[in-house]
Design an enzyme around this catalytic site. Sequence first.
Site, PDB file in Angstrom:
ATOM      1  N   ASP A  73      38.579  41.831  41.512  1.00 59.80           N
ATOM      2  CA  ASP A  73      38.574  41.094  40.907  1.00 59.80           C
ATOM      3  C   ASP A  73      38.146  38.789  40.402  1.00 59.80           C
ATOM      4  O   ASP A  73      40.003  38.653  41.144  1.00 59.80           O
ATOM      5  CB  ASP A  73      40.203  40.908  39.768  1.00 59.80           C
ATOM      6  CG  ASP A  73      40.802  40.818  38.707  1.00 59.80           C
ATOM      7  OD1 ASP A  73      39.735  40.284  38.317  1.00 59.80           O
ATOM      8  OD2 ASP A  73      41.373  40.996  38.634  1.00 59.80           O
TER       9      ASP A  73
ATOM     10  N   LYS B  79      35.687  47.616  43.300  1.00 57.90           N
ATOM     11  CA  LYS B  79      36.081  46.982  42.470  1.00 57.90           C
ATOM     12  C   LYS B  79      36.740  45.439  42.639  1.00 57.90           C
ATOM     13  O   LYS B  79      38.183  45.338  41.883  1.00 57.90           O
ATOM     14  CB  LYS B  79      35.771  47.625  41.042  1.00 57.90           C
ATOM     15  CG  LYS B  79      35.368  46.194  39.656  1.00 57.90           C
ATOM     16  CD  LYS B  79      35.432  47.068  38.265  1.00 57.90           C
ATOM     17  CE  LYS B  79      34.825  46.342  37.283  1.00 57.90           C
ATOM     18  NZ  LYS B  79      35.279  44.584  37.147  1.00 57.90           N
TER      19      LYS B  79
END
Length: 299
Positions: free
Chosen positions: A24, A22
């Site tokens: 950022d 994931k």
Amino acid sequence: MLATPAGPAGLPTGPGWSFEVKWDGFRAMARSERGRLRLDSRSGLELDDRFPALRDLAGVTADGTLLDGEVVALVDGVPSFEAVADTARHARAQLAYVVFDVPVHAGDDVCGAPLEERRDLLAGLDLPGCAIRSQVFADGPALLEVTRERGIEGVVAKRDSSPYRPGARSADWVKLAHRRTRTAVVGGWRPDATSSSRAASLLLGAHDADGSLRFLGRAGSGLSAALATRVAEALSAHPAAAPPFADALPATARKDARWCDPQVVVQVAYRERTTAGVLRHPVVMGLRDDVAADPWELA
């Protein structure tokens, strides 16, 4: 297509699931328009002029291919939201477009194809140096631990058979972050005691289902001198005569506050929310103009 936050049970496991990092950064769709790259945020904001280093993606999308990915800035190999949000720092960071899906391939809509087939199409694309294919892993718990150790945001679990649902939040994609993040609007701020051109703290809010602005708490951590100056400049453009919040604010929040219309959006990280809905230990990560603020009801 948007991921659903993981519940108390954590990430799904078992056959038919795979895992990706994931990132950022700024979520963006990449396509070509009149021979040039077009990057669109989730809210439809054009980002291509902000990230000229990614213009070589136009060669990939010229045949009608549409890419889904994340614009990230790597600092010492770790994604930095502050760096990608601050265009002045791009020269000191490695800017890249991490591609994780291809909803349209060479003009053909492949949203209905299973994810594993779309990944095969993605693997066949000749990507430029500014683009990175998102790596796929079989062991979710191991990837979660590695991302925690390296200071990376988290992990997304994806069902291999899942179709691509444009703009929809799907349980076929499940995300788990090591720290909670959200976007919030600013309804008031306190200037720095040594310079009124810098913000010392922000009064955060979110609109509920009825449209009322609810109080999320006060945040001062994360406001570096440069970010505090940019935030103060943005907020000064939207002054208000009275607090815009529907909630009664504590005296500590009202003291020395300057009120503003809730137009400026920031991203914050936090540990948890209290039963009253206030964020615990919020940290301001940066300004956001590419997405709308998250609703009050978002956990």
